[in-house]
Structures are given as structure tokens and as C-alpha cells.
Design a protein around this motif. Structure first.
Motif, PDB file in Angstrom:
ATOM      1  N   MET A   1       0.822  -1.198   0.000  1.00 61.15           N
ATOM      2  CA  MET A   1       0.000   0.000   0.000  1.00 61.15           C
ATOM      3  C   MET A   1       0.867   1.263   0.000  1.00 61.15           C
ATOM      4  O   MET A   1       0.550   2.218  -0.681  1.00 61.15           O
ATOM      5  CB  MET A   1      -0.914  -0.041   1.238  1.00 61.15           C
ATOM      6  CG  MET A   1      -1.849   1.111   1.325  1.00 61.15           C
ATOM      7  SD  MET A   1      -2.981   1.049  -0.056  1.00 61.15           S
ATOM      8  CE  MET A   1      -4.047   2.343   0.351  1.00 61.15           C
ATOM      9  N   THR A   2       1.964   1.221   0.745  1.00 62.36           N
ATOM     10  CA  THR A   2       2.840   2.385   0.819  1.00 62.36           C
ATOM     11  C   THR A   2       3.479   2.664  -0.538  1.00 62.36           C
ATOM     12  O   THR A   2       3.628   3.822  -0.926  1.00 62.36           O
ATOM     13  CB  THR A   2       3.924   2.159   1.880  1.00 62.36           C
ATOM     14  OG1 THR A   2       3.286   1.827   3.103  1.00 62.36           O
ATOM     15  CG2 THR A   2       4.755   3.401   2.082  1.00 62.36           C
ATOM     16  N   ARG A   3       3.848   1.604  -1.251  1.00 67.11           N
ATOM     17  CA  ARG A   3       4.464   1.785  -2.572  1.00 67.11           C
ATOM     18  C   ARG A   3       3.490   2.440  -3.541  1.00 67.11           C
ATOM     19  O   ARG A   3       3.889   3.298  -4.328  1.00 67.11           O
ATOM     20  CB  ARG A   3       4.905   0.439  -3.142  1.00 67.11           C
ATOM     21  CG  ARG A   3       6.091  -0.147  -2.459  1.00 67.11           C
ATOM     22  CD  ARG A   3       6.486  -1.418  -3.134  1.00 67.11           C
ATOM     23  NE  ARG A   3       7.487  -2.115  -2.341  1.00 67.11           N
ATOM     24  CZ  ARG A   3       8.016  -3.259  -2.685  1.00 67.11           C
ATOM     25  NH1 ARG A   3       7.619  -3.869  -3.773  1.00 67.11           N
ATOM     26  NH2 ARG A   3       8.931  -3.825  -1.927  1.00 67.11           N
ATOM     27  N   VAL A   4       2.239   2.049  -3.485  1.00 69.64           N
ATOM     28  CA  VAL A   4       1.231   2.627  -4.373  1.00 69.64           C
ATOM     29  C   VAL A   4       1.045   4.104  -4.053  1.00 69.64           C
ATOM     30  O   VAL A   4       0.991   4.953  -4.949  1.00 69.64           O
ATOM     31  CB  VAL A   4      -0.103   1.857  -4.245  1.00 69.64           C
ATOM     32  CG1 VAL A   4      -1.200   2.559  -5.024  1.00 69.64           C
ATOM     33  CG2 VAL A   4       0.064   0.428  -4.710  1.00 69.64           C
ATOM     34  N   LEU A   5       0.958   4.430  -2.781  1.00 64.20           N
ATOM     35  CA  LEU A   5       0.799   5.821  -2.366  1.00 64.20           C
ATOM     36  C   LEU A   5       2.010   6.660  -2.769  1.00 64.20           C
ATOM     37  O   LEU A   5       1.878   7.770  -3.287  1.00 64.20           O
ATOM     38  CB  LEU A   5       0.570   5.888  -0.858  1.00 64.20           C
ATOM     39  CG  LEU A   5       0.263   7.255  -0.279  1.00 64.20           C
ATOM     40  CD1 LEU A   5      -1.025   7.806  -0.870  1.00 64.20           C
ATOM     41  CD2 LEU A   5       0.141   7.162   1.216  1.00 64.20           C
ATOM     42  N   PHE A   6       3.202   6.118  -2.550  1.00 60.91           N
ATOM     43  CA  PHE A   6       4.428   6.823  -2.925  1.00 60.91           C
ATOM     44  C   PHE A   6       4.481   7.032  -4.435  1.00 60.91           C
ATOM     45  O   PHE A   6       4.851   8.105  -4.917  1.00 60.91           O
ATOM     46  CB  PHE A   6       5.646   6.031  -2.443  1.00 60.91           C
ATOM     47  CG  PHE A   6       6.952   6.723  -2.672  1.00 60.91           C
ATOM     48  CD1 PHE A   6       7.271   7.870  -1.963  1.00 60.91           C
ATOM     49  CD2 PHE A   6       7.856   6.231  -3.589  1.00 60.91           C
ATOM     50  CE1 PHE A   6       8.478   8.509  -2.167  1.00 60.91           C
ATOM     51  CE2 PHE A   6       9.062   6.864  -3.800  1.00 60.91           C
ATOM     52  CZ  PHE A   6       9.370   8.007  -3.092  1.00 60.91           C
TER      53      PHE A   6
ATOM     54  N   ALA B   1       1.915   7.231  -6.466  1.00 60.53           N
ATOM     55  CA  ALA B   1       0.902   8.225  -6.820  1.00 60.53           C
ATOM     56  C   ALA B   1       1.400   9.636  -6.547  1.00 60.53           C
ATOM     57  O   ALA B   1       1.202  10.552  -7.352  1.00 60.53           O
ATOM     58  CB  ALA B   1      -0.381   7.952  -6.052  1.00 60.53           C
ATOM     59  N   VAL B   2       2.068   9.819  -5.425  1.00 62.32           N
ATOM     60  CA  VAL B   2       2.616  11.145  -5.092  1.00 62.32           C
ATOM     61  C   VAL B   2       3.689  11.539  -6.090  1.00 62.32           C
ATOM     62  O   VAL B   2       3.713  12.669  -6.590  1.00 62.32           O
ATOM     63  CB  VAL B   2       3.155  11.160  -3.651  1.00 62.32           C
ATOM     64  CG1 VAL B   2       3.949  12.421  -3.375  1.00 62.32           C
ATOM     65  CG2 VAL B   2       2.010  11.024  -2.663  1.00 62.32           C
TER      66      VAL B   2
ATOM     67  N   LEU C   1       2.053  12.545  -9.363  1.00 66.30           N
ATOM     68  CA  LEU C   1       1.481  13.893  -9.299  1.00 66.30           C
ATOM     69  C   LEU C   1       2.554  14.962  -9.406  1.00 66.30           C
ATOM     70  O   LEU C   1       2.384  15.979 -10.082  1.00 66.30           O
ATOM     71  CB  LEU C   1       0.708  14.076  -7.995  1.00 66.30           C
ATOM     72  CG  LEU C   1      -0.711  13.556  -7.969  1.00 66.30           C
ATOM     73  CD1 LEU C   1      -1.279  13.684  -6.555  1.00 66.30           C
ATOM     74  CD2 LEU C   1      -1.577  14.317  -8.947  1.00 66.30           C
ATOM     75  N   LEU C   2       3.676  14.731  -8.734  1.00 63.46           N
ATOM     76  CA  LEU C   2       4.746  15.727  -8.762  1.00 63.46           C
ATOM     77  C   LEU C   2       5.365  15.855 -10.142  1.00 63.46           C
ATOM     78  O   LEU C   2       5.772  16.942 -10.555  1.00 63.46           O
ATOM     79  CB  LEU C   2       5.808  15.381  -7.721  1.00 63.46           C
ATOM     80  CG  LEU C   2       5.364  15.500  -6.262  1.00 63.46           C
ATOM     81  CD1 LEU C   2       6.485  15.055  -5.342  1.00 63.46           C
ATOM     82  CD2 LEU C   2       4.925  16.902  -5.936  1.00 63.46           C
ATOM     83  N   VAL C   3       5.436  14.741 -10.873  1.00 63.51           N
ATOM     84  CA  VAL C   3       5.990  14.788 -12.235  1.00 63.51           C
ATOM     85  C   VAL C   3       4.963  15.380 -13.202  1.00 63.51           C
ATOM     86  O   VAL C   3       5.311  16.146 -14.101  1.00 63.51           O
ATOM     87  CB  VAL C   3       6.424  13.371 -12.687  1.00 63.51           C
ATOM     88  CG1 VAL C   3       6.767  13.338 -14.164  1.00 63.51           C
ATOM     89  CG2 VAL C   3       7.617  12.911 -11.866  1.00 63.51           C
TER      90      VAL C   3
END
Length: 58
Positions: free
Chosen positions: A1-6, A8-9, A12-14
Motif C-alpha cells: 500500500m505504501t508503494r502505491v501511495l508513494f 501516486a505522489v 502527481l509531482l511529475v
């Protein structure tokens, strides 16, 4: 779950470069505060310090 969230962030930043600039500016402003640096150092070094102090108490 953490990898997916990371991921996604990062996506978004790119995808939105102005958002990246805003996040970097906030990070630099936060890290430049001495109290924040001292807190981060304490959090990172706490396990090592706790073991050393526990060794003294024996």
C-alpha cells in the motif's frame, strides 16, 4: 500500500511541475529550521542512544 501511495505522489509531482516546486519550497523551509533538524536527528538516533544508555545501566 505504501508503494502505491508513494508512486501516486511521485506521479502527481511529475505531472504537475508547479506542484513539485511548491513541495520543494515547503521542504526547504521546513528543513532550514534548527528545531526541525534537532527533532529529526533525535528520531533517527533514538534506537542507538537507547541501546547505549541501556548498556550503561547494566
Amino acid at each position: 500500500m505504501t508503494r502505491v501511495l508513494f508512486g501516486a505522489v511521485l506521479g502527481l509531482l511529475v505531472a504537475y511541475p508547479p506542484l513539485l516546486a511548491l513541495v520543494l519550497a515547503a521542504a526547504v523551509a521546513t528543513v532550514s529550521q534548527p528545531a526541525v533538524l534537532a527533532f529529526a536527528a533525535g528520531v533517527l538516533l533514538w534506537p542507538h542512544l537507547a541501546r547505549r544508555i541501556r548498556g550503561w545501566a547494566r
